[in-house]
Scaffold this motif. Structure first.
Motif, PDB file in Angstrom:
ATOM      1  N   ILE A  46       0.827  -1.217   0.000  1.00  0.00           N
ATOM      2  CA  ILE A  46       0.000   0.000   0.000  1.00  0.00           C
ATOM      3  C   ILE A  46       0.857   1.262   0.000  1.00  0.00           C
ATOM      4  O   ILE A  46       0.557   2.233  -0.697  1.00  0.00           O
ATOM      5  N   LEU A  47       1.943   1.251   0.754  1.00  0.00           N
ATOM      6  CA  LEU A  47       2.759   2.450   0.926  1.00  0.00           C
ATOM      7  C   LEU A  47       3.886   2.579  -0.083  1.00  0.00           C
ATOM      8  O   LEU A  47       4.643   3.555  -0.028  1.00  0.00           O
ATOM      9  N   TRP A  48       4.029   1.622  -0.998  1.00  0.00           N
ATOM     10  CA  TRP A  48       5.155   1.625  -1.930  1.00  0.00           C
ATOM     11  C   TRP A  48       5.224   2.976  -2.653  1.00  0.00           C
ATOM     12  O   TRP A  48       4.233   3.431  -3.221  1.00  0.00           O
ATOM     13  N   PRO A  49       6.398   3.627  -2.621  1.00  0.00           N
ATOM     14  CA  PRO A  49       6.520   4.958  -3.225  1.00  0.00           C
ATOM     15  C   PRO A  49       6.468   4.893  -4.753  1.00  0.00           C
ATOM     16  O   PRO A  49       7.402   4.449  -5.393  1.00  0.00           O
ATOM     17  N   ALA A  50       5.361   5.322  -5.315  1.00  0.00           N
ATOM     18  CA  ALA A  50       5.183   5.313  -6.765  1.00  0.00           C
ATOM     19  C   ALA A  50       5.114   6.750  -7.258  1.00  0.00           C
ATOM     20  O   ALA A  50       4.500   7.597  -6.620  1.00  0.00           O
ATOM     21  N   GLY A  51       5.729   6.997  -8.384  1.00  0.00           N
ATOM     22  CA  GLY A  51       5.692   8.340  -8.953  1.00  0.00           C
ATOM     23  C   GLY A  51       6.554   9.306  -8.164  1.00  0.00           C
ATOM     24  O   GLY A  51       7.307   8.929  -7.276  1.00  0.00           O
ATOM     25  N   THR A  52       6.422  10.573  -8.499  1.00  0.00           N
ATOM     26  CA  THR A  52       7.257  11.577  -7.840  1.00  0.00           C
ATOM     27  C   THR A  52       6.465  12.483  -6.909  1.00  0.00           C
ATOM     28  O   THR A  52       7.025  13.093  -6.027  1.00  0.00           O
ATOM     29  N   GLY A  53       5.179  12.569  -7.098  1.00  0.00           N
ATOM     30  CA  GLY A  53       4.372  13.455  -6.268  1.00  0.00           C
ATOM     31  C   GLY A  53       3.804  12.730  -5.075  1.00  0.00           C
ATOM     32  O   GLY A  53       4.004  11.534  -4.887  1.00  0.00           O
ATOM     33  N   PRO A  54       3.066  13.475  -4.246  1.00  0.00           N
ATOM     34  CA  PRO A  54       2.439  12.842  -3.084  1.00  0.00           C
ATOM     35  C   PRO A  54       1.378  11.842  -3.526  1.00  0.00           C
ATOM     36  O   PRO A  54       0.728  12.015  -4.546  1.00  0.00           O
ATOM     37  N   ALA A  55       1.246  10.799  -2.755  1.00  0.00           N
ATOM     38  CA  ALA A  55       0.273   9.757  -3.067  1.00  0.00           C
ATOM     39  C   ALA A  55      -0.841   9.794  -2.028  1.00  0.00           C
ATOM     40  O   ALA A  55      -0.608  10.067  -0.858  1.00  0.00           O
ATOM     41  N   THR A  56      -2.046   9.524  -2.489  1.00  0.00           N
ATOM     42  CA  THR A  56      -3.163   9.379  -1.578  1.00  0.00           C
ATOM     43  C   THR A  56      -3.235   7.911  -1.193  1.00  0.00           C
ATOM     44  O   THR A  56      -3.275   7.034  -2.057  1.00  0.00           O
ATOM     45  N   ILE A  57      -3.192   7.651   0.093  1.00  0.00           N
ATOM     46  CA  ILE A  57      -3.229   6.263   0.553  1.00  0.00           C
ATOM     47  C   ILE A  57      -4.468   6.037   1.396  1.00  0.00           C
ATOM     48  O   ILE A  57      -4.976   6.946   2.033  1.00  0.00           O
ATOM     49  N   ASP A  58      -4.914   4.816   1.365  1.00  0.00           N
ATOM     50  CA  ASP A  58      -6.054   4.400   2.173  1.00  0.00           C
ATOM     51  C   ASP A  58      -5.585   3.191   2.965  1.00  0.00           C
ATOM     52  O   ASP A  58      -5.405   2.112   2.409  1.00  0.00           O
ATOM     53  N   PHE A  59      -5.330   3.394   4.255  1.00  0.00           N
ATOM     54  CA  PHE A  59      -4.758   2.338   5.088  1.00  0.00           C
ATOM     55  C   PHE A  59      -5.594   2.176   6.347  1.00  0.00           C
ATOM     56  O   PHE A  59      -5.772   3.126   7.105  1.00  0.00           O
ATOM     57  N   LEU A  60      -6.110   0.989   6.552  1.00  0.00           N
ATOM     58  CA  LEU A  60      -6.939   0.663   7.707  1.00  0.00           C
ATOM     59  C   LEU A  60      -8.095   1.655   7.876  1.00  0.00           C
ATOM     60  O   LEU A  60      -8.399   2.110   8.981  1.00  0.00           O
TER      61      LEU A  60
END
Length: 163
Positions: free
Chosen positions: A24-38
């Motif tokens: 889920i947290l794997w750094p993809a791309g260069t910008g900030p990522a929106t994550i949905d965790f728990l």
């Protein structure tokens, strides 16, 4: 027997959660990522995502070490009750050591101008997992490196010789 079963189930659950968190947290791309965790949604920049992946990879290496050790000693009927605390500590030690090694390597081997986009998360995650898996060896190697760089510490009067 209850302690062994509880330890095994806890380690398997921890491994599952760590694997999911890394994915889920794997750094993809260069910008900030929106994550949905728990059930929580948030923004995470690449640098923080990389730190978390390194920490979780080290912990996953520690959990893997603990699971291997647990099934080995249980299978050989040689597990000692006093070792159960070790299995709780190994993932935490793996995570902490992985973070330390990441900071040392990133701070000393990469250019200060290198951004988080220049960091290969696969390579650092692999090193972090191996540090967690082989925490004893990693600690010994770090001690050798720093004993070479810095003067060895003086031995105290109550020093216990290595086993």
């Amino acid at each position: 027997m209850t302690g062994i079963l509880l330890t095994a189930v806890s380690l398997i659950a921890a491994a599952s959660l760590l694997i999911a968190a890394i994915i889920i947290l794997w750094p993809a791309g260069t910008g900030p990522a929106t994550i949905d965790f728990l059930g929580r949604r948030g923004q995470l920049d690449r640098e923080h995502a990389t730190f978390l992946v390194i920490i979780f990879s080290g912990a996953l290496g520690g959990v893997t070490h603990a699971l291997r050790s647990l099934y080995w000693y249980v299978g050989n009927r040689d597990l000692r009750r006093s070792w159960l605390m070790l299995y709780a500590c190994v993932p935490v030690v793996g995570a902490a050591l992985a973070l330390i090694v990441y900071i040392v390597v990133r701070g000393g081997l990469l250019s200060a101008q290198a951004s988080s986009a220049d960091v290969n998360p696969y390579g650092f995650s692999a090193v972090a997992a191996l540090v967690g898996l082989f925490s004893s060896e990693a600690t010994t190697k770090l001690k050798q490196i720093f004993s070479t760089i810095f003067a060895p510490a003086e031995e105290g009067r109550d020093r216990v010789p290595p086993a």
